[in-house]
Structure formats: structure tokens, C-alpha cells
Design a protein around this motif. Structure first.
Motif, PDB file in Angstrom:
ATOM      1  N   VAL A  43       0.850  -1.208   0.000  1.00 53.49           N
ATOM      2  CA  VAL A  43       0.000   0.000   0.000  1.00 53.49           C
ATOM      3  C   VAL A  43       0.879   1.249   0.000  1.00 53.49           C
ATOM      4  O   VAL A  43       0.679   2.173  -0.790  1.00 53.49           O
ATOM      5  CB  VAL A  43      -0.959   0.002   1.221  1.00 53.49           C
ATOM      6  N   ASN A  44       1.869   1.260   0.877  1.00 49.21           N
ATOM      7  CA  ASN A  44       2.738   2.436   1.021  1.00 49.21           C
ATOM      8  C   ASN A  44       3.549   2.734  -0.241  1.00 49.21           C
ATOM      9  O   ASN A  44       3.851   3.889  -0.533  1.00 49.21           O
ATOM     10  CB  ASN A  44       3.731   2.223   2.170  1.00 49.21           C
ATOM     11  N   TYR A  46       2.738   2.315  -3.348  1.00 46.98           N
ATOM     12  CA  TYR A  46       1.993   2.662  -4.560  1.00 46.98           C
ATOM     13  C   TYR A  46       2.201   4.098  -5.073  1.00 46.98           C
ATOM     14  O   TYR A  46       2.517   4.289  -6.255  1.00 46.98           O
ATOM     15  CB  TYR A  46       0.498   2.359  -4.391  1.00 46.98           C
ATOM     16  N   PRO A  47       2.041   5.111  -4.205  1.00 48.81           N
ATOM     17  CA  PRO A  47       2.189   6.469  -4.758  1.00 48.81           C
ATOM     18  C   PRO A  47       3.578   6.698  -5.375  1.00 48.81           C
ATOM     19  O   PRO A  47       3.691   7.368  -6.412  1.00 48.81           O
ATOM     20  CB  PRO A  47       1.955   7.380  -3.540  1.00 48.81           C
ATOM     21  N   GLU A  50       3.587   5.025  -8.694  1.00 51.69           N
ATOM     22  CA  GLU A  50       2.778   5.812  -9.628  1.00 51.69           C
ATOM     23  C   GLU A  50       3.576   7.004 -10.158  1.00 51.69           C
ATOM     24  O   GLU A  50       3.458   7.372 -11.323  1.00 51.69           O
ATOM     25  CB  GLU A  50       1.514   6.303  -8.910  1.00 51.69           C
TER      26      GLU A  50
ATOM     27  N   MET B   1      -0.395   8.240   6.141  1.00 54.54           N
ATOM     28  CA  MET B   1      -1.158   7.520   5.120  1.00 54.54           C
ATOM     29  C   MET B   1      -2.427   8.297   4.757  1.00 54.54           C
ATOM     30  O   MET B   1      -3.131   8.761   5.638  1.00 54.54           O
ATOM     31  CB  MET B   1      -1.529   6.131   5.662  1.00 54.54           C
ATOM     32  N   GLY B   5      -5.250   5.437   0.940  1.00 54.92           N
ATOM     33  CA  GLY B   5      -4.298   4.396   1.330  1.00 54.92           C
ATOM     34  C   GLY B   5      -4.816   3.599   2.517  1.00 54.92           C
ATOM     35  O   GLY B   5      -4.718   2.365   2.557  1.00 54.92           O
ATOM     36  N   GLN B   8      -7.589   1.305   1.358  1.00 52.91           N
ATOM     37  CA  GLN B   8      -7.049   0.137   0.656  1.00 52.91           C
ATOM     38  C   GLN B   8      -6.427  -0.847   1.650  1.00 52.91           C
ATOM     39  O   GLN B   8      -6.658  -2.056   1.577  1.00 52.91           O
ATOM     40  CB  GLN B   8      -5.992   0.592  -0.357  1.00 52.91           C
ATOM     41  N   LEU B   9      -5.683  -0.318   2.604  1.00 52.99           N
ATOM     42  CA  LEU B   9      -5.064  -1.199   3.603  1.00 52.99           C
ATOM     43  C   LEU B   9      -6.130  -1.906   4.447  1.00 52.99           C
ATOM     44  O   LEU B   9      -5.981  -3.081   4.795  1.00 52.99           O
ATOM     45  CB  LEU B   9      -4.095  -0.398   4.490  1.00 52.99           C
ATOM     46  N   LEU B  12      -7.375  -4.818   2.575  1.00 52.54           N
ATOM     47  CA  LEU B  12      -6.368  -5.885   2.536  1.00 52.54           C
ATOM     48  C   LEU B  12      -6.206  -6.569   3.884  1.00 52.54           C
ATOM     49  O   LEU B  12      -6.056  -7.790   3.959  1.00 52.54           O
ATOM     50  CB  LEU B  12      -5.024  -5.317   2.065  1.00 52.54           C
ATOM     51  N   TYR B  46      -8.299   1.558  -5.599  1.00 49.42           N
ATOM     52  CA  TYR B  46      -7.518   2.667  -5.043  1.00 49.42           C
ATOM     53  C   TYR B  46      -7.661   4.003  -5.782  1.00 49.42           C
ATOM     54  O   TYR B  46      -7.951   5.029  -5.145  1.00 49.42           O
ATOM     55  CB  TYR B  46      -6.033   2.281  -4.895  1.00 49.42           C
ATOM     56  N   GLU B  50      -8.918   7.399  -4.113  1.00 50.21           N
ATOM     57  CA  GLU B  50      -8.053   8.581  -4.061  1.00 50.21           C
ATOM     58  C   GLU B  50      -8.790   9.799  -4.623  1.00 50.21           C
ATOM     59  O   GLU B  50      -8.649  10.906  -4.121  1.00 50.21           O
ATOM     60  CB  GLU B  50      -6.792   8.310  -4.879  1.00 50.21           C
TER      61      GLU B  50
END
Lengths: 269, 269
Positions: A43-44, A46-47, A50, B1, B5, B8-9, B12, B46, B50
Motif C-alpha cells: 500500500v505504502n 503505490y504512490p 505511480e 497515510m 491508502g 485500501q489497507l 487488505l 484505489y 483517491e
């Protein structure tokens, strides 16, 4: 799915498949670094994935720093060292451009790579020169004008991830081929077989660093046997008991999943 | 976060904790919708999370559509119906604003909600009026000027997620409290206990829809007993064998994890 989305999914599918003998997976935590830390890490990251673009070293440094903002230890250092150039290659035109991407790195990319070791506790062997733990090594790298590709070349014999950089990500692409060959409606099964195929194919360099080359060769032989006998779950229990985690194989497994997701949209997920 | 984020976490961590009796988790797939589809769903959702902002209905429609671009069935419809307003509330100022967010919805939000059922196969009971499967219902909703909040009020007695919308997300906030109370260094254990606590606290409305209210009440009693006896793994096997998956409890579990991650950065991950 964007390159960053595919990279995140690759990280999740790798850790989310089991049994992958010896490594953290959906069925097994590992000391202070558990399954949930791998989820948080994906998760962390991803940005940063991107936003990843050249220079690759800076993108890698940012991704590693972001990913490891969790309560565990090293989760994705090696995997990101493969995924970041693959993501950048995808944005340039396709995964096949990855060789150009890594060969195009410069000295500042190498400096970022050394800095990344300050952000997460990665197991590495000490070196006489250019040691990643040595504060003076960065200056030496600058003085000698080493690119990140050059730094990888220095480690090609002892590090399987460095080997991918130098050899055109050959095993990563082969892993994607295996995945596509093995897929028959069950993504977990295909990933597990691909992982075991990689482990049976070459001694894992992370195991060699931690436990010596003889142990790594033995693990390779045992993987081959477990694959033949269909006893991967038993082999998984054995490696966990012995404290052996083939981390390089997991890294290449992530990259193989990514390549497959990008090439043809994956395998049922 | 960021809020996205954390959402999404939360998705999960919910699916990545086990045993959560009856539901898909890291230890158990469910027919054609497996663990990997839940991972893909969280990755796909995600970007929509966002970008989520008011109007909430549109943000929900987009998130549901994006999430379910995978090869399985319904993964996160209910969870996103809770998470999208919570994410929007976080962006406005904090999770405590979620009641204002849902009470502020209008007719077009309701229309988006009805449209979301075209994108994913969700199990729902038929209704005489305003049935989500009825093509004319959208026009009826428009004619009567029902907001999405009004639509949720119609289902408050039969749907636990609708109940959260109407009752200020009370069980979601309580789930976060439970998580923080239970956390003692093991995030998997805390999530599993919170989930079991929710299941033992109220009959699951998804179980009631699919199997009848008597079965849902029985599952609640059995959850209470399994929690007391520490036999959640056995209870999990039983529910899987019986084909009972308490989906509403899983949705509220996701939202509870989200609230906790936002309020205090979570529990070790």
C-alpha cells in the motif's frame, strides 16, 4: 491496469500465494515481519510507483522509503529494485525496454541506491570496496564514476537481483513465461509452481549470503525434489523450521508476476 | 497515510486476517471468488478512492465499477458502501463527519447506487417497491425524490450496511474501539477477535438474507460460544462446510479497521 497498479498487485499476489517454501506468505509470518507488514508495504509503495520515472535511482529510493513506513523489517527492498526499472520501462513503452533503462543509469542513481540502505535493514555481506554499509563508499563511488548499473555488475556473482540488472532481467521474463504456461484457472497454484521452479533452477543468492553456498545448493536440490514429488507444503514447513527464507527467489517471483500482468493482463485476476 | 491508502489497507487487512469464520481470507477461497480476486479488487479500487469526493453516490459507483474489474464475483460492494463515505468524511475533516456526509446525499446519489448493481452481481432480496433489480425503480426513486440516505432507511431492518448509514456508523466506530482494545502486538489476532465480536454481537444480515433469520441468530450464538471457547478455527471450518459467509460482518470489519487506521495510525502495521 496502470504500471503502478500492476506492480502493487504483483507484490500482493506474491506474498498472497502459498506455500512458497520458506518465505512469508498468506500461510506464514516471519518473526517481526509478518504478512500484514507486506500488505502495508505494498500500500505504502503505490504512490511512489505511480510517480516513478527516470532517474531510476531516485524513484527506487523514494519507493523503498515509502514502502518501509510500517512496523516490521525489510519487506520489499529487492522486489522494488526489480519493479522500479520495470515500471519505468513500461511507462517508456514496454517492459522490454528495461535493459535500456538500467544501462542508462548514472552516478547519482548509484548514490541513491547507497542511501536506500539507510532506510531499511537489509541483510548484505560486507565488501572490501564500495560496501553499502560504509559511509565513505558513496564518495568512492562518485570518485570512480560508477553508475548504478556498474554497482550491480560488482555484485553479479553474489546477488541474484544484481544478476537480473546485468543480464537483461532474463529470469524475470522466464518467470512470466512459466506463470503463463502453468496457469490453468488457479492463480495461486501457478504462482507457487513458478516460485518453486525458480528455486529449483538456481541456488538462491539470499540463502547463500546468509547460510553459505552449500546450503543454497542443497535448497535448490530439495526444491527440485519437492516439485517432482508434489511435496511443497512439507518443504515449506522444513525451511521455516530451519530458518531459511529464499528472498531472492521471492523478489524475482514478484517481477515475473509484474511482467505477466503487463504483457497479457495476467491469469484470471 | 492518506484516506485512500488507509481504505485500501483496511480492505487488505480484513481479507488478510484469519480465521474469520465463513468468509474468504488468507486461509480460504470461496468458489469462483478467491483471495486473489480480493487483492485485485483492493488494487483496482484505489484510484477511485483517491479521487473520491462528494457527491458520494458517484464516488461509490466509480469505486465499485473499478474494484470489480477482476475475474471473480462480488468482492467489496458492501465494504465500499461504508468506506467511500468514510473516506469522503476524512477528506472533509475527519471520520466523525461521516453522519453529515450520508445525511447530505440526494436523489442523484440514490440513482448512482441503483446503477452500481448493474456492475456487479450482489445478492439481494427482492422488494415490492424500489427493488434494485427493477429497471423502473430508478424512475420511481426520482419521482418520489428519495435521497441515498432515504433508500438506506428503507432497508435498515434487513441490511446491516444500511443500518450503519442510518445509525451514524455506530458499529463501525465500535469495531475500531474493539480493535484498539484487543491489540496486543498481533494485528491478525486483534482483527479476528474484532470480527468474531461483531458476529457474536448481532445476527449477520447477509446470512439472514441468504439463509433466513433463524440461521443468522444461530450463527450469532455459535460465534459467541466459539469466542468464549477459543475455537474460531473450528467454527470457521464448520461455516465453510455449511456454505455460510457472514458478509455484512466482513464489511463492518473493513470499516472498523479504516476508522482505527485514521484515528491513531493503526495497530503495529
Amino acid at each position: 491496469m496502470t504500471p503502478a497498479g500492476a506492480a502493487q498487485l504483483a507484490l500482493l499476489l506474491e506474498v498472497g500465494s502459498d506455500p512458497k517454501p520458506g518465505n512469508v506468505d498468506r500461510g506464514h509470518d516471519h518473526g517481526d515481519t509478518g504478512f500484514h507488514h507486506f500488505l502495508a508495504s505494498a500500500v505504502n509503495a503505490y504512490p511512489a510507483l505511480e510517480g516513478a520515472s527516470e532517474p531510476v535511482g531516485e524513484a527506487f529510493l523514494e519507493a523503498v522509503g515509502a514502502a518501509h513506513r510500517h512496523g516490521g523489517g525489510n519487506t520489499h527492498f529487492g522486489a522494488l529494485l526489480l519493479l522500479v526499472p520495470l515500471v519505468v520501462a513500461s511507462k517508456r513503452g514496454g517492459v522490454s525496454e528495461v535493459e535500456d533503462v538500467v544501462r542508462g543509469t548514472g552516478v547519482e542513481d548509484a548514490v541513491c541506491f547507497y542511501r536506500a540502505f539507510d532506510l531499511v535493514d537489509v541483510y548484505v555481506e560486507p565488501r572490501e570496496r564500495f560496501d553499502v554499509r560504509d559511509r565513505d563508499a558513496v564518495e568512492e563511488v562518485r570518485r570512480e564514476g560508477l553508475s548504478l548499473f556498474d554497482v550491480m555488475e560488482l555484485s553479479v556473482d553474489v546477488d541474484g537481483v544484481a544478476g537480473e540488472w546485468v543480464n537483461g532481467f532474463e529470469r524475470c521474463f522466464r518467470a512470466a513465461d512459466m506463470l503463463e504456461d502453468y496457469y490453468d484457472g488457479d492463480s495461486n497454484e501457478a504462482i507457487v509452481r513458478m516460485y518453486a521452479g525458480l528455486l529449483a533452477g538456481e541456488p538462491d543468492s539470499f540463502v547463500a549470503k546468509k547460510h553459505g553456498e552449500e546450503v543454497a545448493r542443497d535448497v535448490r536440490r530439495r526444491a527440485e525434489r519437492a516439485l517432482e514429488r508434489g511435496s511443497l507444503a512439507e518443504f515449506d514447513r522444513e525451511l521455516i523450521e530451519e530458518g531459511i527464507n529464499p528472498g531472492t527467489t521471492a523478489d524475482i517471483c514478484c517481477a515475473g508476476i509484474y511482467v505477466s500482468l503487463r504483457r497479457n493482463g495476467g491469469f484470471g485476476v
